[in-house]
Design an enzyme around this catalytic site. Structure first.
Site, PDB file in Angstrom:
ATOM      1  CB  SER A  38      -5.356 -12.348   1.502  1.00 53.09           C
ATOM      2  OG  SER A  38      -6.362 -11.867   0.665  1.00 53.09           O
ATOM      3  NE  ARG A  90     -10.912  -6.126   4.279  1.00 53.97           N
ATOM      4  CZ  ARG A  90      -9.815  -6.355   5.013  1.00 53.97           C
ATOM      5  NH1 ARG A  90      -8.976  -7.315   4.662  1.00 53.97           N
ATOM      6  NH2 ARG A  90      -9.551  -5.644   6.088  1.00 53.97           N
ATOM      7  CD  GLU A 191      -0.118  -2.561  -6.359  1.00 49.58           C
ATOM      8  OE1 GLU A 191       0.537  -3.590  -6.116  1.00 49.58           O
ATOM      9  OE2 GLU A 191      -1.283  -2.389  -5.955  1.00 49.58           O
ATOM     10  CB  SER A 210      -8.655  -4.413   1.958  1.00 50.07           C
ATOM     11  OG  SER A 210      -7.514  -4.792   2.707  1.00 50.07           O
ATOM     12  CG  ASN A 233       2.660 -10.095  -2.738  1.00 48.74           C
ATOM     13  OD1 ASN A 233       1.563 -10.215  -2.193  1.00 48.74           O
ATOM     14  ND2 ASN A 233       3.002  -9.010  -3.407  1.00 48.74           N
TER      15      ASN A 233
HETATM   16  I1  8IG Z   1      -2.095 -10.439  -0.782  1.00 47.86           I
HETATM   17  O1  8IG Z   1       1.204  -6.784  -4.072  1.00 47.86           O
HETATM   18  C1  8IG Z   1      -1.742  -8.835  -1.867  1.00 47.86           C
HETATM   19  N1  8IG Z   1      -2.674  -7.932  -2.083  1.00 47.86           N
HETATM   20  N2  8IG Z   1      -2.395  -3.982  -4.493  1.00 47.86           N
HETATM   21  N3  8IG Z   1      -0.566  -5.397  -4.290  1.00 47.86           N
HETATM   22  C2  8IG Z   1      -1.866  -5.101  -4.031  1.00 47.86           C
HETATM   23  N4  8IG Z   1      -2.648  -5.890  -3.305  1.00 47.86           N
HETATM   24  C3  8IG Z   1      -2.108  -7.003  -2.822  1.00 47.86           C
HETATM   25  C4  8IG Z   1      -0.796  -7.369  -3.051  1.00 47.86           C
HETATM   26  C5  8IG Z   1       0.032  -6.517  -3.821  1.00 47.86           C
HETATM   27  N5  8IG Z   1      -0.575  -8.553  -2.432  1.00 47.86           N
END
Ligand code: 8IG
Length: 270
Positions: A38, A90, A191, A210, A233
């Site tokens: 991503s 993916r 989470e 991933s 983030n």
């Molecule tokens: I982009 O804050 C992305 N993928 N588990 N937690 C999890 N996967 C993510 C996050 C995140 N941000």
């Protein structure tokens, strides 16, 4: 396969996918694989001109992509004297297609000749001072999926899974790169703040959905592995804001030139 009704052996299936890939791209053998996570798509144009682009679904064993900002394509790129095999998307564990589907691109890349793989992802960051749009090298991982891509009694060693040599190469290009431990949750939900506290307690720095299963499959296949996370983030509970997918895409756009430059500069040394 001797019996058409048998489930195909995953390595045999990857071999067939690699043969079809060579046929469709006109490239007999690839050298380095890249899996884009991503936010990474804008960075890939810096790698060079695509000599071929195919749909993953043209190859045996691949299914269609499911996430906005991911496209189900594979690009063959000539970069200097190397043939790069770039997966623009993916299959995620949370899609429920099974671990074999998650690591099929990795096994296909190995069967296509790749001796090294760069696994990228977008993720949440835990460390103070990290901000969205920041790339972080993965130094190690914690796999919380409770699954393995390895089948049978094959006790694959995961010491130094994330190649110290390739991490060193990245830091030669960009000395300001931090390293961190990536924790894979099954997803697809993010989470809770309590789970992020748990991650901190267990020594994790990055959370995502991933990479760890793919890295294990790559090691099983004998490939050198480089993992790079894009912190898109702050992990849940750390920013006072809810998490959303748009910030992921925006972090990728704003960091594209830095990440593209990094990828482009390390390829000759891989
Ligand atoms: I982009 O804050 C992305 N993928 N588990 N937690 C999890 N996967 C993510 C996050 C995140 N941000």
């Amino acid at each position: 396969m001797t019996d058409a009704h048998e489930t195909p052996d995953p390595h045999e299936l990857a071999g067939r996918a690699a043969a079809k890939l060579a046929e469709l791209t006109g490239v007999k053998s690839h050298d380095i694989a890249l899996v884009l996570g991503s936010g990474w798509l804008p960075a890939v144009d810096a790698l060079g001109e695509a000599t071929a682009e195919i749909d993953t679904t043209d190859l045996p064993g691949f299914s269609a992509a499911a996430v906005a900002g991911h496209s189900g394509k594979i690009r063959s790129i000539r970069s200097g004297d190397r043939n790069l095999l770039v997966f623009l998307s993916r299959t995620h564990f949370y899609e429920g297609k099974g671990v074999r589907a998650v690591v099929h691109p990795i096994r296909t890349a190995a069967a296509a000749g790749c001796r090294a793989i760069v696994l990228t992802n977008g993720c949440g960051g835990l460390r103070d001072g990290w901000t969205p749009g920041q790339p972080v090298l993965i130094s190690d991982h914690i796999n919380l999926t409770a699954h393995s891509p390895v089948e049978g009694a094959n006790f694959v060693d995961l010491t130094d899974l994330y190649s110290p040599r390739l991490r060193g190469l990245c830091r030669e290009v960009d000395a300001s790169l931090d390293e961190g431990i990536y924790v894979q949750f099954p997803g697809p939900h993010y989470e809770t703040p309590a789970e992020i506290n748990m991650v901190r307690a267990m020594g994790g720095d990055l959370v995502g959905m991933s990479t760890t299963l793919e890295a294990i499959a790559a090691r099983e296949a004998g490939m050198e592995v480089l993992g790079i996370s894009l912190v898109t983030n702050l992990a849940a509970g750390l920013s006072g804001q809810p998490l959303n997918h748009e910030e992921v895409l925006e972090a990728g756009r704003s960091a594209a030139s830095r990440m593209g430059g990094l990828l482009g500069s390390i390829v000759p040394g891989i």
